[in-house]
Design a protein around this motif. Structure first.
Motif, PDB file in Angstrom:
ATOM      1  N   VAL A  49       0.788  -0.546   0.574  1.00 25.43           N
ATOM      2  CA  VAL A  49      -0.366   0.315   0.331  1.00 25.43           C
ATOM      3  C   VAL A  49       0.609   1.271  -0.354  1.00 25.43           C
ATOM      4  O   VAL A  49       2.216   1.502   0.094  1.00 25.43           O
ATOM      5  N   ASP A  50       0.332   2.910  -0.708  1.00 24.20           N
ATOM      6  CA  ASP A  50       0.750   3.684  -0.785  1.00 24.20           C
ATOM      7  C   ASP A  50       0.945   4.779   1.213  1.00 24.20           C
ATOM      8  O   ASP A  50       2.514   5.494   0.927  1.00 24.20           O
ATOM      9  N   SER A  51       0.490   3.749   1.846  1.00 20.58           N
ATOM     10  CA  SER A  51       0.029   5.026   2.604  1.00 20.58           C
ATOM     11  C   SER A  51      -0.166   4.266   4.579  1.00 20.58           C
ATOM     12  O   SER A  51      -0.778   3.908   4.114  1.00 20.58           O
ATOM     13  N   PRO A  52       0.043   5.167   5.111  1.00 10.26           N
ATOM     14  CA  PRO A  52      -0.747   4.104   6.485  1.00 10.26           C
ATOM     15  C   PRO A  52      -2.015   4.183   6.449  1.00 10.26           C
ATOM     16  O   PRO A  52      -3.154   3.090   7.081  1.00 10.26           O
ATOM     17  N   ASP A  53      -2.533   5.459   5.944  1.00 15.78           N
ATOM     18  CA  ASP A  53      -3.824   5.390   6.193  1.00 15.78           C
ATOM     19  C   ASP A  53      -4.516   4.772   5.112  1.00 15.78           C
ATOM     20  O   ASP A  53      -5.528   4.147   5.811  1.00 15.78           O
ATOM     21  N   ARG A  54      -4.384   3.806   4.359  1.00 14.21           N
ATOM     22  CA  ARG A  54      -4.974   3.115   3.222  1.00 14.21           C
ATOM     23  C   ARG A  54      -4.764   1.635   3.506  1.00 14.21           C
ATOM     24  O   ARG A  54      -5.377   0.993   4.032  1.00 14.21           O
ATOM     25  N   LEU A  55      -3.356   1.036   4.869  1.00  8.95           N
ATOM     26  CA  LEU A  55      -3.037   0.060   5.699  1.00  8.95           C
ATOM     27  C   LEU A  55      -4.267  -0.429   5.941  1.00  8.95           C
ATOM     28  O   LEU A  55      -4.632  -1.185   6.622  1.00  8.95           O
ATOM     29  N   ALA A  56      -4.926   1.152   7.258  1.00 13.97           N
ATOM     30  CA  ALA A  56      -5.477   1.005   8.318  1.00 13.97           C
ATOM     31  C   ALA A  56      -6.964   0.587   7.142  1.00 13.97           C
ATOM     32  O   ALA A  56      -8.140   0.004   7.935  1.00 13.97           O
ATOM     33  N   ARG A  57      -8.216   0.625   6.006  1.00 16.05           N
ATOM     34  CA  ARG A  57      -8.458  -0.011   5.527  1.00 16.05           C
ATOM     35  C   ARG A  57      -8.530  -1.489   5.232  1.00 16.05           C
ATOM     36  O   ARG A  57      -9.520  -1.814   4.782  1.00 16.05           O
ATOM     37  N   TYR A  58      -7.739  -1.989   5.038  1.00 12.97           N
ATOM     38  CA  TYR A  58      -7.760  -3.485   5.214  1.00 12.97           C
ATOM     39  C   TYR A  58      -6.783  -4.536   5.789  1.00 12.97           C
ATOM     40  O   TYR A  58      -7.155  -5.333   6.273  1.00 12.97           O
ATOM     41  N   VAL A  59      -7.470  -3.811   7.186  1.00 11.36           N
ATOM     42  CA  VAL A  59      -7.327  -4.342   8.298  1.00 11.36           C
ATOM     43  C   VAL A  59      -7.774  -4.591   9.608  1.00 11.36           C
ATOM     44  O   VAL A  59      -8.596  -2.632   9.333  1.00 11.36           O
ATOM     45  N   ARG A  60      -7.932  -5.112   9.994  1.00 13.20           N
ATOM     46  CA  ARG A  60      -9.308  -4.869  11.111  1.00 13.20           C
ATOM     47  C   ARG A  60      -8.872  -4.037  12.703  1.00 13.20           C
ATOM     48  O   ARG A  60      -9.318  -2.956  13.221  1.00 13.20           O
ATOM     49  N   ARG A  61      -7.392  -3.822  12.561  1.00 10.20           N
ATOM     50  CA  ARG A  61      -6.943  -2.995  14.348  1.00 10.20           C
ATOM     51  C   ARG A  61      -5.303  -3.300  13.786  1.00 10.20           C
ATOM     52  O   ARG A  61      -4.878  -4.220  13.540  1.00 10.20           O
ATOM     53  N   VAL A  62      -5.126  -1.942  14.111  1.00 10.06           N
ATOM     54  CA  VAL A  62      -3.524  -1.745  13.578  1.00 10.06           C
ATOM     55  C   VAL A  62      -2.975  -1.330  15.224  1.00 10.06           C
ATOM     56  O   VAL A  62      -3.656  -0.328  15.683  1.00 10.06           O
ATOM     57  N   PRO A  63      -2.210  -2.518  16.305  1.00 13.06           N
ATOM     58  CA  PRO A  63      -1.804  -1.643  17.694  1.00 13.06           C
ATOM     59  C   PRO A  63      -0.738  -0.494  17.484  1.00 13.06           C
ATOM     60  O   PRO A  63      -0.012  -0.025  16.644  1.00 13.06           O
ATOM     61  N   ASP A  64      -0.899   0.409  18.084  1.00 13.95           N
ATOM     62  CA  ASP A  64       0.194   1.414  18.288  1.00 13.95           C
ATOM     63  C   ASP A  64       1.325   1.399  18.466  1.00 13.95           C
ATOM     64  O   ASP A  64       2.198   1.535  17.294  1.00 13.95           O
ATOM     65  N   VAL A  65       1.774   0.170  18.410  1.00 15.16           N
ATOM     66  CA  VAL A  65       3.491   0.046  18.449  1.00 15.16           C
ATOM     67  C   VAL A  65       3.614  -0.064  16.799  1.00 15.16           C
ATOM     68  O   VAL A  65       4.386   0.237  16.811  1.00 15.16           O
ATOM     69  N   VAL A  66       2.483  -0.477  16.216  1.00 12.60           N
ATOM     70  CA  VAL A  66       2.587  -0.964  14.950  1.00 12.60           C
ATOM     71  C   VAL A  66       2.966   0.662  14.382  1.00 12.60           C
ATOM     72  O   VAL A  66       3.740   0.568  12.961  1.00 12.60           O
ATOM     73  N   TRP A  67       1.695   1.351  14.560  1.00 13.69           N
ATOM     74  CA  TRP A  67       2.131   2.366  13.863  1.00 13.69           C
ATOM     75  C   TRP A  67       3.460   2.914  13.799  1.00 13.69           C
ATOM     76  O   TRP A  67       4.194   3.363  12.946  1.00 13.69           O
ATOM     77  N   ASP A  68       3.880   3.059  15.159  1.00 16.00           N
ATOM     78  CA  ASP A  68       5.792   3.523  15.437  1.00 16.00           C
ATOM     79  C   ASP A  68       5.905   2.605  14.211  1.00 16.00           C
ATOM     80  O   ASP A  68       7.225   3.870  14.210  1.00 16.00           O
ATOM     81  N   MET A  69       6.006   1.656  14.368  1.00 15.66           N
ATOM     82  CA  MET A  69       7.946   1.164  13.781  1.00 15.66           C
ATOM     83  C   MET A  69       7.033   1.246  12.467  1.00 15.66           C
ATOM     84  O   MET A  69       8.378   1.196  11.509  1.00 15.66           O
ATOM     85  N   VAL A  70       5.564   1.353  11.546  1.00 13.49           N
ATOM     86  CA  VAL A  70       6.328   1.583   9.894  1.00 13.49           C
ATOM     87  C   VAL A  70       6.554   2.898   9.685  1.00 13.49           C
ATOM     88  O   VAL A  70       6.968   3.024   8.763  1.00 13.49           O
ATOM     89  N   GLU A  71       5.937   3.969  10.823  1.00 13.40           N
ATOM     90  CA  GLU A  71       6.168   5.397  10.644  1.00 13.40           C
ATOM     91  C   GLU A  71       8.248   5.229  10.868  1.00 13.40           C
ATOM     92  O   GLU A  71       8.500   6.315   9.799  1.00 13.40           O
ATOM     93  N   LEU A  72       8.457   4.729  11.481  1.00 12.10           N
ATOM     94  CA  LEU A  72       9.815   5.220  11.651  1.00 12.10           C
ATOM     95  C   LEU A  72      10.743   4.117  11.552  1.00 12.10           C
ATOM     96  O   LEU A  72      11.992   4.010  11.020  1.00 12.10           O
TER      97      LEU A  72
END
Length: 187
Positions: free
Chosen positions: A58-81
């Motif tokens: 996917v091209d962005s974290p926003d699009r990621l959120a459309r295709y998984v039920r839940r993204v834990p906070d720690v994963v947002w940090d990992m993906v962004e960093l």
């Protein structure tokens, strides 16, 4: 040239076709990750059982959120960093072709930052399958020049962008995450 190649690849994927394209890791065989028949073609091309799930980009974290039920906070940090490509296996994929999900409902998704694959995902507006450009069991090609003629002939479109690059790429790091935020490093 980049935009022309993006447009051509999108046309093929919208018709259920399979493409060969550069990604943020190795060259990938790809298709519309929401199209069950297209995903089936990729499994057949790779001669791979559909019980062995493939990842998508996917091209962005926003699009990621459309295709998984839940993204834990720690994963947002990992993906962004993340400073290198990171594929995350999520517990509950949704809105994707059923044959793209593993038997347990998990799905691997990576947010790409490579120029071509990011533009392709952004313009396509859906996840794109990304599996290494080889027949299962054969070595993963690290550059376009290492991709077999058999694979090149089996896809519906070969992207011209970046074929001459001599840079040798590596597969992504892979982690599996549970809904409670616990994770395991797989590769």
């Amino acid at each position: 040239m980049l935009q022309d190649e993006v447009k051509k690849a999108i046309e093929v994927m919208r018709q259920g076709g399979v493409i060969l394209y550069p990604t943020d890791t190795v060259w990938g065989i790809g298709c519309d990750a929401t199209n069950e028949e297209a995903v089936k073609k990729v499994y057949e091309l790779k001669r791979r059982a559909d019980s062995k799930a493939m990842i998508c980009l996917v091209d962005s974290p926003d699009r990621l959120a459309r295709y998984v039920r839940r993204v834990p906070d720690v994963v947002w940090d990992m993906v962004e960093l993340a400073t290198t490509p990171l594929t995350v296996i999520y517990e509950h994929g949704s809105g994707l072709a059923p044959n793209l999900l593993a038997d347990d409902g998990t799905v691997g998704i990576r947010v790409t930052n490579e120029t071509f694959s990011k533009a392709l995902c952004y313009r396509f507006q859906k996840p794109i399958v990304s599996t290494s450009a080889n027949i299962s069991g054969e070595p993963t090609p690290r550059s376009f020049s290492e991709i077999s003629d058999e694979v090149k002939a089996a896809v519906d479109y070969v992207v011209c962008y970046n074929q001459r690059s001599r840079e040798r790429h590596q597969p992504s790091k892979i982690i599996r995450v549970k809904e409670n935020g616990e994770f395991e490093i797989l590769r």
